[in-house]
Design a protein around this motif. Sequence first.
Motif, PDB file in Angstrom:
ATOM      1  N   LEU A   1      34.783  41.050  49.411  1.00  0.00           N
ATOM      2  CA  LEU A   1      34.296  39.913  50.180  1.00  0.00           C
ATOM      3  C   LEU A   1      34.385  38.578  49.448  1.00  0.00           C
ATOM      4  CD1 LEU A   1      31.129  41.769  51.495  1.00  0.00           C
ATOM      5  CD2 LEU A   1      33.270  41.385  52.732  1.00  0.00           C
ATOM      6  N   VAL A   2      34.824  38.585  48.186  1.00  0.00           N
ATOM      7  CA  VAL A   2      34.843  37.364  47.376  1.00  0.00           C
ATOM      8  C   VAL A   2      36.191  37.228  46.674  1.00  0.00           C
ATOM      9  CG1 VAL A   2      33.693  36.143  45.495  1.00  0.00           C
ATOM     10  CG2 VAL A   2      32.359  37.627  46.970  1.00  0.00           C
ATOM     11  N   ALA A   3      36.711  36.025  46.633  1.00  0.00           N
ATOM     12  CA  ALA A   3      37.962  35.757  45.927  1.00  0.00           C
ATOM     13  C   ALA A   3      37.669  35.533  44.445  1.00  0.00           C
ATOM     14  CB  ALA A   3      38.657  34.530  46.512  1.00  0.00           C
ATOM     15  N   SER A   4      38.548  36.016  43.601  1.00  0.00           N
ATOM     16  CA  SER A   4      38.378  35.861  42.163  1.00  0.00           C
ATOM     17  C   SER A   4      38.363  34.376  41.785  1.00  0.00           C
ATOM     18  CB  SER A   4      39.510  36.576  41.419  1.00  0.00           C
ATOM     19  OG  SER A   4      39.196  36.680  40.053  1.00  0.00           O
ATOM     20  N   GLY A   5      37.430  34.025  40.896  1.00  0.00           N
ATOM     21  CA  GLY A   5      37.313  32.652  40.433  1.00  0.00           C
ATOM     22  C   GLY A   5      36.357  31.798  41.248  1.00  0.00           C
ATOM     23  N   THR A   6      35.711  32.388  42.257  1.00  0.00           N
ATOM     24  CA  THR A   6      34.784  31.614  43.074  1.00  0.00           C
ATOM     25  C   THR A   6      33.346  31.822  42.606  1.00  0.00           C
ATOM     26  OG1 THR A   6      34.618  33.375  44.722  1.00  0.00           O
ATOM     27  CG2 THR A   6      36.253  31.677  45.118  1.00  0.00           C
ATOM     28  N   SER A   7      32.500  30.876  42.935  1.00  0.00           N
ATOM     29  CA  SER A   7      31.085  30.961  42.583  1.00  0.00           C
ATOM     30  C   SER A   7      30.370  31.902  43.541  1.00  0.00           C
ATOM     31  CB  SER A   7      30.433  29.581  42.669  1.00  0.00           C
ATOM     32  OG  SER A   7      30.996  28.723  41.720  1.00  0.00           O
ATOM     33  N   VAL A   8      29.430  32.664  42.993  1.00  0.00           N
ATOM     34  CA  VAL A   8      28.624  33.558  43.820  1.00  0.00           C
ATOM     35  C   VAL A   8      27.147  33.271  43.562  1.00  0.00           C
ATOM     36  CG1 VAL A   8      30.346  35.393  43.992  1.00  0.00           C
ATOM     37  CG2 VAL A   8      28.728  35.414  42.089  1.00  0.00           C
ATOM     38  N   GLU A   9      26.333  33.611  44.531  1.00  0.00           N
ATOM     39  CA  GLU A   9      24.890  33.436  44.458  1.00  0.00           C
ATOM     40  C   GLU A   9      24.217  34.782  44.260  1.00  0.00           C
ATOM     41  OE1 GLU A   9      23.290  30.487  44.571  1.00  0.00           O
ATOM     42  OE2 GLU A   9      25.222  29.484  44.711  1.00  0.00           O
ATOM     43  N   PHE A  10      22.979  34.761  43.827  1.00  0.00           N
ATOM     44  CA  PHE A  10      22.189  35.981  43.698  1.00  0.00           C
ATOM     45  C   PHE A  10      22.070  36.629  45.076  1.00  0.00           C
ATOM     46  CE2 PHE A  10      18.082  38.071  44.184  1.00  0.00           C
ATOM     47  CZ  PHE A  10      18.181  39.035  43.207  1.00  0.00           C
ATOM     48  N   GLY A  11      22.350  37.925  45.150  1.00  0.00           N
ATOM     49  CA  GLY A  11      22.225  38.666  46.404  1.00  0.00           C
ATOM     50  C   GLY A  11      23.417  38.533  47.342  1.00  0.00           C
ATOM     51  N   GLN A  12      24.419  37.757  46.974  1.00  0.00           N
ATOM     52  CA  GLN A  12      25.588  37.582  47.835  1.00  0.00           C
ATOM     53  C   GLN A  12      26.396  38.871  47.865  1.00  0.00           C
ATOM     54  OE1 GLN A  12      28.019  34.176  46.910  1.00  0.00           O
ATOM     55  NE2 GLN A  12      29.773  34.962  48.026  1.00  0.00           N
ATOM     56  N   PRO A  13      26.816  39.327  49.057  1.00  0.00           N
ATOM     57  CA  PRO A  13      27.651  40.530  49.141  1.00  0.00           C
ATOM     58  C   PRO A  13      28.997  40.321  48.450  1.00  0.00           C
ATOM     59  CG  PRO A  13      26.714  39.984  51.285  1.00  0.00           C
ATOM     60  CD  PRO A  13      26.435  38.819  50.376  1.00  0.00           C
ATOM     61  N   LEU A  14      29.399  41.312  47.635  1.00  0.00           N
ATOM     62  CA  LEU A  14      30.660  41.242  46.904  1.00  0.00           C
ATOM     63  C   LEU A  14      31.687  42.239  47.457  1.00  0.00           C
ATOM     64  CD1 LEU A  14      29.254  41.135  43.257  1.00  0.00           C
ATOM     65  CD2 LEU A  14      29.912  39.199  44.702  1.00  0.00           C
ATOM     66  N   PHE A  15      31.236  43.468  47.693  1.00  0.00           N
ATOM     67  CA  PHE A  15      32.123  44.535  48.168  1.00  0.00           C
ATOM     68  C   PHE A  15      31.389  45.359  49.221  1.00  0.00           C
ATOM     69  CE2 PHE A  15      33.283  43.812  43.730  1.00  0.00           C
ATOM     70  CZ  PHE A  15      34.658  43.748  43.774  1.00  0.00           C
ATOM     71  N   ARG A  16      32.182  45.975  50.114  1.00  0.00           N
ATOM     72  CA  ARG A  16      31.662  46.982  51.036  1.00  0.00           C
ATOM     73  C   ARG A  16      32.200  48.330  50.543  1.00  0.00           C
ATOM     74  NH1 ARG A  16      29.329  44.129  55.029  1.00  0.00           N
ATOM     75  NH2 ARG A  16      30.382  42.303  55.830  1.00  0.00           N
ATOM     76  N   VAL A  17      31.325  49.327  50.496  1.00  0.00           N
ATOM     77  CA  VAL A  17      31.677  50.649  49.976  1.00  0.00           C
ATOM     78  C   VAL A  17      31.297  51.698  51.033  1.00  0.00           C
ATOM     79  CG1 VAL A  17      31.280  52.335  48.158  1.00  0.00           C
ATOM     80  CG2 VAL A  17      31.253  49.900  47.624  1.00  0.00           C
ATOM     81  N   LYS A  18      32.252  52.555  51.364  1.00  0.00           N
ATOM     82  CA  LYS A  18      31.948  53.684  52.241  1.00  0.00           C
ATOM     83  C   LYS A  18      31.459  54.821  51.344  1.00  0.00           C
ATOM     84  CE  LYS A  18      33.403  56.359  56.101  1.00  0.00           C
ATOM     85  NZ  LYS A  18      33.629  55.959  57.453  1.00  0.00           N
ATOM     86  N   VAL A  19      30.224  55.213  51.544  1.00  0.00           N
ATOM     87  CA  VAL A  19      29.634  56.262  50.724  1.00  0.00           C
ATOM     88  C   VAL A  19      29.739  57.611  51.438  1.00  0.00           C
ATOM     89  CG1 VAL A  19      28.052  54.694  49.552  1.00  0.00           C
ATOM     90  CG2 VAL A  19      27.307  55.820  51.630  1.00  0.00           C
ATOM     91  N   GLY A  20      29.575  58.664  50.654  1.00  0.00           N
ATOM     92  CA  GLY A  20      29.535  60.001  51.249  1.00  0.00           C
ATOM     93  C   GLY A  20      30.810  60.698  51.317  1.00  0.00           C
TER      94      GLY A  20
END
Length: 144
Positions: free
Chosen positions: A125-144
């Motif tokens: 969900l984020v491009a490399s080199g960009t600023s992120v905030e606390f709690g900001q979603p980075l990746f979606r993972v399918k579990v199970g």
Amino acid sequence: MKKSDLSEFEIQDQEFKLRIKRDLPGRVVAPAPAAPAPAPVAAAPAAPVAAAPAPVAAAPAADPNVKVITSPMVGTFYATPSPDSPNFVAVGSPVKADTVVCIIEAMKVMNEIQSELSGTIVECLVASGTSVEFGQPLFRVKVG
């Protein structure tokens, strides 16, 4: 704050504002103006308009097996360990709880971020080199 020699810290989002201030002996601190505080509140209604696409992006998360890896801190997101290296993970990459998925640089310190989930990366969900905030979603993972 004493360990880091911080005298003031402020964080704000659309719903709340937190300001922590520590007066240091012998330091003169000018009082903060009261007028600028309402300005961000006035700007807040514009943010939901910009955030309107977010629910569309969040629609794939309706799958109960899709979980989100969020940023544990404010900083700069890096998908690779160095500019000439491949990404830590990509869409389709299997991850375990201890798999490093990215680096977040905060105050000149490179912090390896682990998945803390086991599954398969379905979206970055984020491009490399960009600023992120606390709690900001980075990746979606399918579990199970």
